[in-house]
Design an enzyme around this catalytic site. Sequence first.
Site, PDB file in Angstrom:
ATOM      1  N   ARG A  26       0.764  -1.258  -0.005  1.00 29.81           N
ATOM      2  CA  ARG A  26       0.016  -0.063  -0.034  1.00 29.81           C
ATOM      3  C   ARG A  26       0.816   1.263  -0.085  1.00 29.81           C
ATOM      4  O   ARG A  26       0.385   2.363   0.460  1.00 29.81           O
ATOM      5  CB  ARG A  26      -1.101   0.044   1.285  1.00 29.81           C
ATOM      6  CG  ARG A  26      -2.123  -1.015   1.153  1.00 29.81           C
ATOM      7  CD  ARG A  26      -3.390  -0.720   1.774  1.00 29.81           C
ATOM      8  NE  ARG A  26      -4.328  -1.626   1.925  1.00 29.81           N
ATOM      9  CZ  ARG A  26      -4.555  -2.104   3.193  1.00 29.81           C
ATOM     10  NH1 ARG A  26      -4.053  -1.819   4.358  1.00 29.81           N
ATOM     11  NH2 ARG A  26      -5.321  -3.346   3.134  1.00 29.81           N
ATOM     12  N   ARG A  39      -7.709  11.737  -4.421  1.00 28.72           N
ATOM     13  CA  ARG A  39      -8.325  10.999  -3.675  1.00 28.72           C
ATOM     14  C   ARG A  39      -9.831  12.059  -3.550  1.00 28.72           C
ATOM     15  O   ARG A  39     -10.899  11.631  -3.826  1.00 28.72           O
ATOM     16  CB  ARG A  39      -8.128  10.739  -2.383  1.00 28.72           C
ATOM     17  CG  ARG A  39      -9.220   9.684  -1.561  1.00 28.72           C
ATOM     18  CD  ARG A  39      -8.859   9.496  -0.275  1.00 28.72           C
ATOM     19  NE  ARG A  39      -8.809  10.940   0.589  1.00 28.72           N
ATOM     20  CZ  ARG A  39      -8.434  10.759   1.842  1.00 28.72           C
ATOM     21  NH1 ARG A  39      -8.047   9.797   2.524  1.00 28.72           N
ATOM     22  NH2 ARG A  39      -8.381  12.166   2.480  1.00 28.72           N
TER      23      ARG A  39
END
Length: 342
Positions: A26, A39
């Site tokens: 990640r 995002r």
Amino acid sequence: MNPKNDLILRTLRGEQTERPPVWMMRQAGRYLPDYRVLRDKYSFFERVQTPELATAITLQPVDQIGVDAAILFSDILVIPQAMGLEVQLIENRGPLLPEPIRTIKDLKRLHIPDASGELGYVMDALRMIKQELNGRVPLIGFAGAPWTILCYMVQGKGSKTFDEAKAFCYTQPELAHTLLQMVTDATIGYLRAQASAGADLVQIFDSWGGLLGPDDFETWSLSYIRQIVTALGDACPVIIFAKGAWHSLRAMAATGAQGLGIDWCITPAMARQLAGDKVVLQGNYDPAHLLSPIPVIEREVRAMLDAFGGRGHIANLGHGILPNVPVDHARAFVSTVQSWKA
């Protein structure tokens, strides 16, 4: 073309390297301020399905943290999505599959996707990343293990226990094996296409393998992972990461995979004893420890590297990096590995 920094590839080939390579699961994600900007602007699947965005996100940790490998920004749930299931990803809540698989009738809604068709956006992203990397570091592709994918397809959402997924396997075993085989076939096509599109190695994530005891792990997970490893053959090296399933390290090593990921609940010595000396071990720093002060991180990472002994080891976390880890702490993890001497 061999990357300028090919440490991870040489390690997976069994060569002695000057130091262990390092990357973080990640690593392209929520702890990076630049990722949070994207995002806030684009939905999750917009980021995944737009090659330009996936490329930018994949490169962020290479540019900013200095890791020894890039890992494609994507998600394991693109497979059920391409097979015909609706998948929603809700920020800070996790995945939701509103019409899970529970019956034979549900199974009929699924098909084996064409990797270059329904998943063509992944291949476009890999080709674009490869071009942008320009040989700096190797590129890692990935997919979820069939058991972990079944967990989401049957449960319909995240869970700590995936009790409904387990009940599905134990009460409708024939149906469960049919679903697992479909996911396996889809995953083989998907990972072979990733290798052709530029992935230098791939990782199979079995995030929920640790929910199964040794016999169940063989039945519901490893027998399908084994098919994938075999089908990839010499297309590219494979790392299996089955979190919590350290009881089956010996069996995983016997699949022919070049690397095995381990979490922080097993010592390097015990993992090596179980896995044998023919396979590379990857791990196993507890991601929560990256919240410690930097001098503590440096000391603990050096102790971890000493415990692995500098041979047949890829330095990594024992699971994905947490969103609240300060960037300079992630950087300290990487730079400590890069300055370590056996």
